[in-house]
Design a protein around this motif. Structure first.
Motif, mmCIF file in Angstrom:
data_model
loop_
_atom_site.group_PDB
_atom_site.id
_atom_site.type_symbol
_atom_site.label_atom_id
_atom_site.label_comp_id
_atom_site.label_asym_id
_atom_site.label_seq_id
_atom_site.Cartn_x
_atom_site.Cartn_y
_atom_site.Cartn_z
ATOM 1 N N THR A 27 0.805 -1.213 0.000
ATOM 2 C CA THR A 27 0.000 0.000 0.000
ATOM 3 C C THR A 27 0.842 1.268 0.000
ATOM 4 O OG1 THR A 27 -1.711 -1.188 1.184
ATOM 5 C CG2 THR A 27 -1.855 1.196 1.222
ATOM 6 N N ILE A 28 1.999 1.239 0.643
ATOM 7 C CA ILE A 28 2.822 2.447 0.788
ATOM 8 C C ILE A 28 3.204 3.067 -0.562
ATOM 9 C CG2 ILE A 28 5.092 3.254 1.567
ATOM 10 C CD1 ILE A 28 4.664 1.567 4.074
ATOM 11 N N PRO A 29 3.679 2.301 -1.557
ATOM 12 C CA PRO A 29 4.012 2.952 -2.836
ATOM 13 C C PRO A 29 2.807 3.592 -3.523
ATOM 14 C CG PRO A 29 4.959 0.766 -2.748
ATOM 15 C CD PRO A 29 4.077 0.901 -1.559
ATOM 16 N N VAL A 30 1.635 2.991 -3.384
ATOM 17 C CA VAL A 30 0.433 3.564 -3.987
ATOM 18 C C VAL A 30 0.112 4.911 -3.340
ATOM 19 C CG1 VAL A 30 -2.041 3.219 -4.347
ATOM 20 C CG2 VAL A 30 -0.454 1.312 -4.598
ATOM 21 N N VAL A 31 0.251 5.001 -2.038
ATOM 22 C CA VAL A 31 -0.007 6.255 -1.334
ATOM 23 C C VAL A 31 0.982 7.322 -1.771
ATOM 24 C CG1 VAL A 31 -0.015 7.356 0.941
ATOM 25 C CG2 VAL A 31 -1.094 5.139 0.626
ATOM 26 N N PHE A 32 2.257 6.971 -1.888
ATOM 27 C CA PHE A 32 3.262 7.941 -2.331
ATOM 28 C C PHE A 32 2.988 8.412 -3.754
ATOM 29 C CE2 PHE A 32 6.287 6.229 0.990
ATOM 30 C CZ PHE A 32 6.250 7.383 1.746
ATOM 31 N N LEU A 33 2.586 7.502 -4.627
ATOM 32 C CA LEU A 33 2.263 7.908 -5.992
ATOM 33 C C LEU A 33 1.053 8.835 -6.027
ATOM 34 C CD1 LEU A 33 2.799 4.605 -7.975
ATOM 35 C CD2 LEU A 33 4.133 6.701 -8.149
ATOM 36 N N PHE A 34 0.080 8.585 -5.185
ATOM 37 C CA PHE A 34 -1.091 9.461 -5.135
ATOM 38 C C PHE A 34 -0.699 10.864 -4.701
ATOM 39 C CE2 PHE A 34 -4.392 11.492 -2.597
ATOM 40 C CZ PHE A 34 -5.349 11.665 -3.580
ATOM 41 N N PHE A 35 0.103 10.969 -3.638
ATOM 42 C CA PHE A 35 0.496 12.297 -3.169
ATOM 43 C C PHE A 35 1.384 13.010 -4.171
ATOM 44 C CE2 PHE A 35 -0.506 10.705 1.226
ATOM 45 C CZ PHE A 35 -1.583 11.560 1.405
ATOM 46 N N ALA A 36 2.184 12.277 -4.928
ATOM 47 C CA ALA A 36 3.028 12.889 -5.955
ATOM 48 C C ALA A 36 2.169 13.383 -7.123
ATOM 49 C CB ALA A 36 4.067 11.885 -6.441
ATOM 50 N N ALA A 37 1.134 12.628 -7.477
ATOM 51 C CA ALA A 37 0.289 13.002 -8.606
ATOM 52 C C ALA A 37 -0.859 13.937 -8.214
ATOM 53 C CB ALA A 37 -0.276 11.757 -9.259
ATOM 54 N N GLU A 38 -1.030 14.174 -6.945
ATOM 55 C CA GLU A 38 -2.148 15.002 -6.486
ATOM 56 C C GLU A 38 -2.069 16.408 -7.066
ATOM 57 O OE1 GLU A 38 -4.295 16.165 -2.267
ATOM 58 O OE2 GLU A 38 -2.212 15.524 -2.279
ATOM 59 N N ARG A 39 -0.873 16.929 -7.170
ATOM 60 C CA ARG A 39 -0.715 18.281 -7.713
ATOM 61 C C ARG A 39 -1.153 18.341 -9.171
ATOM 62 N NH1 ARG A 39 5.213 18.612 -5.334
ATOM 63 N NH2 ARG A 39 4.637 18.677 -3.147
ATOM 64 N N LEU A 40 -0.919 17.268 -9.916
ATOM 65 C CA LEU A 40 -1.307 17.251 -11.321
ATOM 66 C C LEU A 40 -2.805 17.062 -11.489
ATOM 67 C CD1 LEU A 40 1.567 14.972 -12.663
ATOM 68 C CD2 LEU A 40 1.413 17.466 -12.806
ATOM 69 N N LEU A 41 -3.455 16.424 -10.526
ATOM 70 C CA LEU A 41 -4.880 16.166 -10.633
ATOM 71 C C LEU A 41 -5.738 17.393 -10.334
ATOM 72 C CD1 LEU A 41 -5.015 12.668 -8.908
ATOM 73 C CD2 LEU A 41 -5.205 13.154 -11.341
ATOM 74 N N THR A 42 -5.198 18.283 -9.529
ATOM 75 C CA THR A 42 -6.008 19.469 -9.157
ATOM 76 C C THR A 42 -5.812 20.595 -10.108
ATOM 77 O OG1 THR A 42 -4.285 20.185 -7.647
ATOM 78 C CG2 THR A 42 -6.077 18.896 -6.728
#
Length: 42
Positions: A27-42
């Motif tokens: 689960t940890i890598p998925v969470v890190f990828l989400f937080f890294a891509a969060e800026r691009l999603l907003t």
């Protein structure tokens, strides 16, 4: 990888703590990828 974790529990009796540790490690890598891509999603 989650399929391998599921197959691990089918063959022999595996302690639940080992399965939970594997789940956290997956689960940890998925969470890190989400937080890294969060800026691009907003």
């Amino acid at each position: 990888m989650s399929l391998g974790l599921a197959q691990l529990s089918n063959g022999v009796e595996v302690p639940k703590t080992v399965l939970m540790a594997g789940s956290v490690v997956l689960t940890i890598p998925v969470v890190f990828l989400f937080f890294a891509a969060e800026r691009l999603l907003t």
